[in-house]
Design an enzyme around this catalytic site. Structure first.
Site, PDB file in Angstrom:
ATOM      1  N   GLU A   1      -2.633  -9.439   1.744  1.00 18.83           N
ATOM      2  CA  GLU A   1      -2.910 -10.810   1.334  1.00 18.83           C
ATOM      3  C   GLU A   1      -3.661 -11.577   2.413  1.00 18.83           C
ATOM      4  O   GLU A   1      -4.516 -12.413   2.113  1.00 18.83           O
ATOM      5  CB  GLU A   1      -1.604 -11.540   0.988  1.00 18.83           C
TER       6      GLU A   1
ATOM      7  N   SER B   1      -0.101  11.431  -2.983  1.00 16.03           N
ATOM      8  CA  SER B   1       0.601  12.212  -3.997  1.00 16.03           C
ATOM      9  C   SER B   1      -0.040  12.098  -5.375  1.00 16.03           C
ATOM     10  O   SER B   1      -0.347  11.009  -5.842  1.00 16.03           O
ATOM     11  CB  SER B   1       2.052  11.758  -4.088  1.00 16.03           C
TER      12      SER B   1
ATOM     13  N   PRO C   1      -1.243 -13.856  -6.645  1.00 15.02           N
ATOM     14  CA  PRO C   1      -0.557 -12.781  -5.925  1.00 15.02           C
ATOM     15  C   PRO C   1      -1.422 -12.067  -4.903  1.00 15.02           C
ATOM     16  O   PRO C   1      -0.899 -11.316  -4.088  1.00 15.02           O
ATOM     17  CB  PRO C   1      -0.149 -11.825  -7.061  1.00 15.02           C
TER      18      PRO C   1
END
Length: 808
Positions: A172, A254, A452
Site C-alpha cells: 500500500e 506454488s 484497499p
C-alpha cells in the site's frame, strides 16, 4: 491408624491409572529410509510419530533448520555479518514475543500441543546425538559459521512455524508513493486515472481459479475506486516506502493442477504440484498415513498423498491484511490517535549481534493494529500492518497436520482448510473422484469507504468488521470444466487485486489452462509432460513472460502496414515463438530467434509507450513484488476499448496504435541487432539461461535469469555435486499423483539436490546430497510408496526409538 481396604484399593487403582496414562503417552517409533533417503516414520501415537519426524528432518537438514531458526529470530547477522542487518530488523519488528507464542501454544488442543512438543524433542534428540559425536556428525556449515549445534526451545520452534506470512501485503505504501508522484506531476484528476490504469483494484480479464458461475460462495462487491481524502497525506512518502520494502520477492511459486476422472485415462483423479524447496517425509500412525513435501523443520507434510486423498497448496492472493496509517501525537511520536484518544505504542529495544562487527540496536513498536513497519515522522505518520492471521499463527501447522490425516472431504475442510490462519489455497482430489478448491485463511471484512490499495486511516473509523466465514470464502467442488489449475492466482472474479498481486489477461496460468482444458484421456506421463512445458514457459522465474499470441492481432497489423521487410520478418519470428524456452539441439542456444526478439520487445515496448507519461513506474511499481503486471498493462494498451478495463489515459498521445507497434518493433530490432553484429536475424538466438549452484561460476556468456539468484549450495562450492545446469525454468519441488486405492504413491523430485543435505566436518557428503539434482533438470521423478509392506521390503536402513515425553 490402619488404612481401610477401600482406601488401599482406591490408591492402587489411581496408581495403575497413572501408570497406564504414562504408558499411553509413550510410543515406539521406527524410521525407514528408502533408496533416495526419504524417511518413512512409523509410530504408535501421533506424538511418537512427530518425535520421529523431528529426528528425521534434523538428521537431513540441521544446517538449513539452523539458518531458518536464526532468520525467524532476526539473528541472521550472527552468522552472515552486516549484510543481514536489514533483514534482521524486519524480522525483529514483526516477530511475536515468547510470551505471546506460549499463549498461542496453550490455546491449542492437548494432542496438538503434544505433537509440537514431540517435534521439538525429536529435533533435540538428533542434536544430542550430534554433540555426542561432533567429529563425525556436526554439519560442516556449523563449523564455517563458528558455532555449535544447540538444542531448540519450544518458543524457538513456535517462532519458526509462525514466521512465514510476516512480510506479506505491504505494498500500500508503494502504491501511495506512485499516486503521490502522479498527483505532483498532473494534479488529482489525471493522477487518479493513471493510478487506476496501472494499479487496478480488479482486472476483469484476469484468469480465475474458479470458473465463472461455479464459486459456491456468495459474490462480494469489489470496492469502488474512490479515494478517501484521509488516505493521501500532504507530505512525501518516499522515505516511508523505502523503510517498508520487503526483504525480497516473496517466493509464492506454488502451482497445482487437478484433473477430474472424466478427463483421465484411468478414470481417477490426477494431481500435479510444483513449489518451493523442502524435505519430504512419510508419516504413519497416530491417525497419520500421508507423505509429501514440507518446509524445513515443519515435520508435517504441507501437501502430498493422504490415506484417501491428495492435497496440494498454493499461496493465496486474497486481501489478508491492511496497512494502517497511524496519526502520531506531535508531542510524542510513540503515541497515536485511535477513537479520539492518544494510545501508547508497545515498545522494546532489540540488540542485533553482528558477526565481525559491533552490535546494532533496533527499536520495535506495535500499535493496536500490529507492528510498525515504516515511519514518516515529518508528516506525523507511522504505518502499521494488521494481518488476519494475528492470533491464529499456530493454526496453520495444525491445519496441515489435519489435512494430511483427513479421512473424508468433510474432515479435510472442517479440520484442515477451515483451520488455516495464513491465506492459502487448497486443491483436493479424492479416491471417490471428487475434486475441489478452497480459499483458506483468516480473510478480513474491510471497512467501506476506503481504497484497499492504499494505507487505511488508523484513527478507528475504518476498522475491520469481522472475517469471512468458511462458506463466504471462494470454493468450488467438481467444476464443470473437469479440472482445477491454480498458480497463486485470483480465486474468483470478485477477488481484489492491486495491493499484493495484480494478475491480468496474460498471467502465467495461460499454458496450464490450455493444456488442462484441451486434455483428454490424460495419464501420469501426460501430466509429467505438462510440468516440463510449464517449466519451459518460465512462469516460475520470470512473471513478465507470456505467449506472443496474446499480441498477435497487433503484431499482424504492424507486419501488414509497415512496408518494411525487416519489421515483417521480425514480427513473423516473434509470432512463431511458442512461449517455451527450449534448446532441443543442445547447442546452448534457444531454438527460435523469435524468443530473443519477443523477450526484448516486452521490455522495450512498455518503456516507449508509458515512459513519457509515467517514467519508469510501469516497472517500478512492481519492484519487489513476486507477481508483476507490466505485460498485462501493455496488452490493455494495445487492446484499447476491447480490453475488459480500457485504459482511461491515452498513452499513445494521439498516435495510431499500429504505427506505435511498428516503432517498438523497429527499436527492438536495433537493440537486438547490436548484440549479434554481422549475423542474420535467423542467428539471433538467445543463449540458454543457467542455474548456478555456486555463484563464483557465473559468467556473462552464460546468463542467469534476473530473478533467479545463484543458490550458493555448499555441495557445489566444495565440488561434491553439480555446480551449474541449464535452467529448466521450474520450481524446486514437483509432486505427481494418481488418486486411486490401488495406487497409493507419490512421484516427486527435490531440487535442493536431495533429501539429505548433510556434509561432514571433513567436507565429505552423503549419497543423497545431489542424487536428485539432474533428475530435476530433466523432469524425472522418483516413487515414494505409502504401502507398509513395500516400505519395509525396500528400505535401505531403519532405526527404532522409544519416545517417552518428559514431565513438564
Amino acid at each position: 491408624m490402619r488404612r481401610s481396604i477401600t482406601a488401599v484399593l482406591l490408591g492402587t487403582l489411581v496408581s495403575l491409572h497413572a501408570a497406564q496414562a504414562q504408558a499411553d503417552t509413550a510410543g515406539q517409533v521406527t524410521i525407514y529410509r528408502d533408496g533416495f533417503g526419504v524417511p518413512h516414520v512409523q509410530g504408535e501415537t501421533s506424538d511418537a510419530v512427530m518425535f520421529g519426524a523431528g529426528y528425521a528432518i534434523a538428521h537431513d537438514r540441521l544446517a538449513a533448520m539452523e539458518l531458518a531458526r536464526h532468520n525467524t529470530q532476526g539473528r541472521r547477522a550472527e552468522l552472515l555479518g552486516a549484510s543481514a542487518i536489514d533483514a534482521d530488523k524486519v524480522m525483529r519488528s514483526r516477530k511475536l514475543t515468547d510470551e505471546t507464542l506460549i499463549r498461542r501454544y496453550r490455546a491449542l488442543a492437548p494432542e496438538h500441543r503434544k505433537m509440537i512438543q514431540a517435534m521439538v524433542d525429536g529435533i533435540n534428540k538428533r542434536i544430542d546425538d550430534v554433540n555426542a559425536d561432533p567429529g563425525r556428525l556436526t554439519p560442516l556449515e556449523f563449523i564455517r559459521w563458528g558455532i555449535k549445534p544447540t538444542r531448540w526451545s519450544l518458543t524457538e520452534y513456535l517462532a519458526l512455524i509462525t514466521a512465514a506470512p510476516l512480510g506479506r501485503d505491504t505494498y500500500e505504501i508503494r502504491n501511495l508513493e506512485f499516486l503521490k508522484d502522479m498527483t505532483d506531476r498532473y494534479g488529482r484528476e489525471k493522477a487518479w486515472q493513471i493510478f487506476n490504469d496501472v494499479v487496478p483494484i480488479s482486472d476483469p480479464d484476469s484468469p480465475t481459479i474458479i470458473p465463472a458461475g461455479e464459486d459456491l460462495a456468495p459474490a462480494r462487491p469489489i470496492p469502488a475506486p474512490v479515494l478517501s481524502p484521509a488516505q493521501l497525506p500532504p507530505g512525501g512518502v518516499t522515505s516511508a516506502a523505502a523503510q517498508a520494502a520487503p526483504l525480497g520477492p516473496v517466493q509464492g511459486a506454488s502451482r497445482c493442477m487437478v484433473i477430474a476422472p472424466r478427463k483421465s485415462a484411468s478414470g481417477k483423479v490426477l494431481m500435479l504440484e510444483a513449489t518451493a524447496d523442502g524435505p519430504e517425509i512419510h508419516l504413519h500412525g497416530g491417525g497419520f498415513d500421508n507423505a509429501g513435501f514440507g518446509s524445513n523443520g515443519w515435520g508435517v507434510p504441507t501437501m502430498g498423498r493422504g490415506a484417501q486423498h491428495g492435497w496440494l497448496m498454493v499461496s493465496g492472493k486474497s486481501e489478508a491484511g491492511t496497512v494502517f496509517a497511524e496519526e502520531l501525537n506531535p508531542r510524542n511520536r510513540y503515541e497515536y490517535r485511535h477513537k479520539g484518544e492518544w494510545k501508547k505504542m508497545e515498545r522494546r529495544t532489540e540488540t542485533i549481534t553482528v558477526k565481525g562487527g559491533a552490535p546494532v540496536t533496533h527499536e520495535v513498536a506495535w500499535t493496536i493494529h500490529g507492528p510498525v513497519i515504516a515511519w514518516n515522522i515529518e508528516n506525523g505518520t507511522a504505518y502499521s500492518q494488521q494481518m488476519g492471521v494475528h492470533g491464529r499463527e499456530l493454526d496453520t501447522w495444525v491445519a496441515f497436520a489435519e489435512m494430511g490425516r483427513a479421512k473424508s472431504l468433510a474432515e479435510f475442510r472442517e479440520k484442515g482448510v477451515d483451520r488455516l490462519g495464513w491465506n492459502l489455497g487448497a486443491c483436493y482430489g479424492g479416491e471417490d473422484g471428487t475434486i475441489a478448491y478452497f480459499e483458506g485463511g483468516a480473510l478480513p471484512k474491510k471497512a467501506a469507504g476506503v481504497d484497499p490499495r492504499l494505507p487505511t486511516p488508523g484513527t478507528g473509523e475504518y476498522e475491520w468488521t469481522g472475517f469471512l466465514t468458511p462458506q463466504e470464502k471462494p470454493h468450488t467442488i467438481n467444476p464443470a470444466q473437469g479440472y482445477i489449475f491454480a498458480w497463486n492466482s485470483k480465486a474468483t472474479s470478485w477477488s481484489q487485486e492491486g495491493d499484493n498481486a495484480r494478475i491480468g489477461a496474460v498471467y502465467r496460468t495461460w499454458l496450464g489452462d490450455r493444456l488442462a482444458g484441451a486434455g483428454t484421456s490424460l495419464s501420469l506421463l501426460d501430466m509429467r509432460d505438462f510440468n516440463g512445458r510449464m517449466f519451459n514457459a518460465l512462469g516460475a522465474v520470470d512473471r513478465t513472460q507470456t505467449a506472443p499470441d496474446f499480441f498477435a492481432p497487433y503484431i499482424r497489423n504492424a507486419i501488414t502496414a509497415s512496408g518494411d521487410s525487416e519489421v515483417a520478418r521480425a514480427g513473423e519470428y516473434m509470432l512463431s515463438f511458442n512461449g517455451l524456452y527450449q534448446d532441443r539441439d543442445a547447442d546452448q542456444k534457444y531454438d527460435n530467434p523469435g524468443l530473443t526478439l519477443y523477450r526484448a520487445w516486452l521490455e522495450i515496448a512498455p518503456r516507449m509507450l508509458f515512459g513519457d507519461d509515467i517514467g519508469d513506474w510501469w516497472k517500478k511499481i512492481d519492484a519487489d513484488r513476486y507477481l508483476t503486471y507490466q505485460t498485462s498493462l501493455l496488452l490493455r494498451a494495445f487492446q484499447g476499448d476491447a480490453a475488459g478495463a480500457p485504459l482511461a489515459v491515452d498513452y499513445f498521445n494521439g498516435r495510431d496504435r499500429t504505427a506505435v507497434m511498428i516503432d517498438t518493433i523497429k527499436a527492438t530490432i536495433a537493440e537486438v541487432k547490436a548484440r549479434f553484429p554481422g549475423k542474420d536475424m535467423a542467428e539471433w538466438k538467445h543463449p540458454v539461461f543457467w542455474k548456478y549452484f555456486d555463484a563464483a561460476l557465473e559468467t556473462p556468456d552464460r546468463p542467469q535469469m534476473a530473478e533467479d539468484a545463484p543458490e550458493r549450495r555448499l555441495s557445489a562450492v566444495l565440488r561434491l555435486g553439480p555446480t551449474m545446469a541449464p535452467h529448466n525454468g521450474g520450481e524446486s519441488w514437483v509432486g505427481l499423483m494418481e488418486i486411486g486405492r490401488d495406487h497409493r504413491a507419490l512421484y516427486s523430485v527435490v531440487d535442493a539436490g536431495g533429501q539429505n543435505l548433510f556434509i561432514d566436518p571433513n567436507g565429505k557428503g552423503n549419497p543423497h546430497l545431489t542424487d536428485q539434482t539432474m533428475m530435476h533438470e530433466t523432469n524425472e521423478l522418483k516413487k515414494i510408496s505409502l504401502a507398509p509392506d513395500e516400505i519395509r521390503r525396500t528400505a535401505v536402513s531403519s532405526v527404532t526409538f522409544e519416545y517417552r515425553p518428559q514431565t513438564r
